[in-house]
Scaffold this motif. Structure first.
Motif, PDB file in Angstrom:
ATOM      1  N   TYR A 333       0.839  -1.196   0.000  1.00 12.07           N
ATOM      2  CA  TYR A 333       0.000   0.000   0.000  1.00 12.07           C
ATOM      3  C   TYR A 333       0.879   1.253   0.000  1.00 12.07           C
ATOM      4  CZ  TYR A 333      -3.681  -3.003   2.165  1.00 12.07           C
ATOM      5  OH  TYR A 333      -4.581  -3.980   2.470  1.00 12.07           O
ATOM      6  N   GLN A 336      -2.102   2.892   4.545  1.00 13.07           N
ATOM      7  CA  GLN A 336      -3.203   2.203   5.211  1.00 13.07           C
ATOM      8  C   GLN A 336      -3.544   2.987   6.469  1.00 13.07           C
ATOM      9  OE1 GLN A 336      -2.595  -1.720   7.124  1.00 13.07           O
ATOM     10  NE2 GLN A 336      -4.502  -2.353   6.145  1.00 13.07           N
ATOM     11  N   ASP A 358      -6.154   3.223   1.697  1.00 16.53           N
ATOM     12  CA  ASP A 358      -6.981   2.222   2.372  1.00 16.53           C
ATOM     13  C   ASP A 358      -7.532   2.827   3.658  1.00 16.53           C
ATOM     14  OD1 ASP A 358      -7.258   0.194   4.615  1.00 16.53           O
ATOM     15  OD2 ASP A 358      -7.066  -1.175   2.938  1.00 16.53           O
TER      16      ASP A 358
END
Length: 704
Positions: A333, A336, A358
């Protein structure tokens, strides 16, 4: 002031007892002008440990140290760090743990071999665009996305309190019930966590780091957050008092991680410590107003920027390209963010990553001008742990909301997406009041289900949206107070695909639409044997269904009621197949109303613009101001294949083609009334004979 050339000369200098406070300017670390120069003072009583940069012990025995004089800005070069050859870990620890330093600067590339955890507030780390590497870094602990090179973590105070709610906490309240408010003070920070719902171990509607803003009474306090979800009496909230990290920022880093062997599996690790090998730069937990800017990263394992229990922060101008792993959950990612409030992510970019952004249990956050390419795994996602009031503006990349399973709750509320382009929009779980404006799902060769929008019809509103290959509506929740609407949209369809899911047909996570839906000023094109398998009341206003070709099959409709006002169909049509699930309305009856200048033209494989194969229920037909133009003798304006029918046509226009009515379609309980209509060359031979309940000759203008 004494001036010396380098550190070696400083350590060789022998101050006397009367030199306490003596200032010495050291012109360089190794040599004059190498960037490691600094001002130091002799502190005769100091017994601090030598750290090689801000404290130097000349080795005289006992007390007496050279301590660096500064204005709060530290420099790795003070410690002899002039590049990645010398590990920078000890220097970083020395400066971060020195409360007199509020800013740390890197003027060369750096290498770190340890993972550092700090509870330090009010500090900025600025790497000025230099490269940070982690060659030879120690192993991470197992499954630990917080094992970053730099991890700022607030601390729990040890004070907790639990209350069982005596009354409902309504949505949008900022007053929480507590067991005893005397434990709380204005300005304190507490984690407020409700016990999970039994359906999933992480199903918690409230789980945030909150600030106390007012003591209301003995059992109530006000916080800096308005609840997004109501909490019922009997639920438990546990409060944990925290000392967060405040305003610790990281800026201007070019991070390159270390190689990790390919996993090759989504369920198993190739060997036991596989997920402990990789590296990533930044993490925060229990943090307030901690910002990250201008971080570029490649070859990371866990997220570049990991956050949990953070609030009031900005992540901006950050980039990730080609992370080491994207299949294993949680890896690859850019950022997050778990249990976060008031976050702002902007001007970021990813290439070939798992997720750009996210959110899990996030509220009142915004993502803008962020772009993900190579985005098959989803650039923008939420996990469905009761996220609410999230806004996405001007981004590009695949969208997937509340799509991680019942463990988290499969739920979100009031997500708004504006001016977005991506390969897919996946939003079919329990997402309430989803707003999509100027959102475009674009087909991408080789990507399964690209060009599609999957949406939950629970307060869904789409304006100016397009989907290249499919719109699929389902309904897994009924929370909204607002209607479902598509306005000014264009949806391409794939042959045999469902526009609204059918009940009784297994689909993972998809349920039929039991609410109403309005489509206005829309176009549904490339239609061929598509299915509107549910929707209670479908209203089509100035909306067109355009067949893929004159040989395409019409739309099969399982709605209880269809109202068509304007628009119409070209090389398409509708077949009423009966309500697929009688439990939706309690009866398989259907009705269709066509009015307000609706037009049917072209033809289709079924050779009928409107057809009913529903022989189980009562089908009601209402034709008003509409024009139906058949291109050949075989195409029917309406085709009724039996059952009980009630048809009224007043003021309609039919040209060419025929009426098709099977014998017995207007028996007991039925009626047929056609009047004030204009027919031009229509074959009406299959109309039933007139009777007390069948009238179709008087008042009809029949033209050859």
């Amino acid at each position: 002031m004494i001036q010396l050339s380098n550190l070696e000369e400083l350590l060789a200098y022998r101050p006397s007892s009367k030199d306490d406070g003596q200032l010495v300017y050291v012109s360089g670390y190794h040599q004059e002008g190498d960037g490691g120069g600094k001002l130091v003072r002799w502190i005769a009583c100091s017994a601090k440990d030598d750290n090689g940069g801000t404290v130097h012990d000349p080795g005289l025995g006992g007390s007496g140290r050279w301590e660096t004089v500064h204005n709060g800005e530290g420099d790795f070069r003070w410690f002899g760090i002039f590049g990645p050859v010398q590990h920078a870990d000890d220097a970083l620890d020395a400066m971060v743990n020195d409360s007199s330093i509020h800013r740390i600067e890197a003027h060369t590339d750096l290498n770190f071999i340890r993972r550092h955890t700090y509870d330090r507030s009010h500090i900025e780390l600025n790497f000025y665009g230099h490269t940070v590497t982690t060659e030879g870094i120690e192993l991470n602990t197992k499954s630990n996305p917080f094992g970053a090179v730099i991890f700022f973590q607030g601390k729990a105070t040890g004070v907790t309190q639990t209350v069982t709610l005596s009354a409902e906490l309504p949505e949008q309240t900022d007053v929480l019930e507590v067991f005893e408010s005397s434990a709380f003070e204005v300005g304190d920070w507490w984690i407020a966590r409700v016990n999970n719902n039994p359906e999933g171990r992480a199903q918690r509607e409230l789980d945030y780091l909150l600030q106390i803003t007012e003591i209301i009474d003995r059992t109530h306090v006000r916080v800096n957050y308005k609840l997004g979800w109501a909490l019922a009496p009997g639920r438990e909230i546990t409060y944990t008092k925290m000392n967060p990290v405040f305003r610790s920022h990281v800026r201007n880093m070019n991070f390159i991680g270390v190689p990790v062997p390919e996993n090759g599996s989504t369920t198993e690790q190739p060997f036991d410590h596989w997920d402990r090998l990789g590296s990533h730069p930044i993490a925060y937990e229990f943090a307030v107003e901690c910002n990250v800017a201008d971080v570029k990263a490649a070859k990371v394992f866990w997220p570049v920027i990991e956050r949990r229990y953070c609030t009031h922060y900005v992540t901006e101008r950050c980039r990730l390209i080609n992370p080491e792993e994207v299949i294993w959950g949680g890896t690859g990612y850019l950022t997050q963010q778990l249990n976060v409030l008031y976050g702002h992510v902007r001007d970021c970019h990813t290439s070939n990553a798992r997720h750009l952004n996210d959110f899990t249990c996030a509220a009142y956050c915004m993502v803008e001008n962020c772009h993900g390419d190579g985005d098959e795994h989803g650039s923008f996602v939420t996990h469905g742990q009761y996220e609410h009031d999230l806004t996405y503006i001007g981004n590009s990349g695949l969208l997937s909301f509340a799509n991680s399973g019942t463990t988290w709750g499969d739920s979100a509320k009031r997500i708004t997406v504006k001016k977005h382009v991506g390969s897919r929009v996946v939003a079919h779980k329990r997402i309430t009041d989803l707003t999509l404006e100027d959102v475009h799902a674009v087909w991408k060769e080789g990507l399964v289900d690209s060009g599609t929008i999957w949406a939950n019809a629970d307060g869904l509103q789409m304006r100016g949206c397009t989907a290249d290959t499919m719109l699929t509506l389902s309904q897994s929740s009924s929370r909204s107070k607002r209607g479902n609407l598509a306005d000014g949209c264009s949806f391409g369809m794939t042959k045999d695909a469902e526009i609204a899911r059918r009940p009784g047909v297994p689909h993972a996570g998809f349920r039929p639409v039991i609410s109403d839906f309005v489509m206005q000023n829309c176009k549904v094109h490339n239609v061929d044997n598509n299915v509107i398998g549910s929707i209670n009341r479908l209203v089509l206003i100035n909306t067109w269904f355009i067949g893929a070709s004159p040989e395409a099959s019409p739309v099969r409709v399982g709605c209880a009621e269809v109202i068509v006002q304007g628009g119409g169909s070209v090389n398409s049509g509708m077949e009423l197949t009966g309500v697929f699930d009688p439990a939706v309305t309690g009866t398989p009856d259907q009705s269709i109303t066509v009015d307000s200048g609706t037009s049917f033209r072209g033809t289709n494989a079924g050779k009928a613009f409107l057809k009913s194969s529903n022989t189980e229920g009562i089908v009601t037909w209402v034709f008003g101001d509409c024009k139906s133009s058949a291109p050949d003798a075989e195409t029917a304006h309406f085709s009724i294949q039996g059952g009980c029918n009630k048809l009224r046509a007043v003021g309609s226009r039919f040209s060419g083609g025929r009426y098709e009515v099977a014998a017995g379609s207007f028996g007991s309980g039925s009626y047929l009334l056609m009047t004030a209509c204009i027919e031009e060359g229509v074959n009406r031979s299959s109309l039933p004979m007139e009777s007390d309940v069948v009238k179709h000759e008087v008042g009809i203008m029949i033209l050859s």
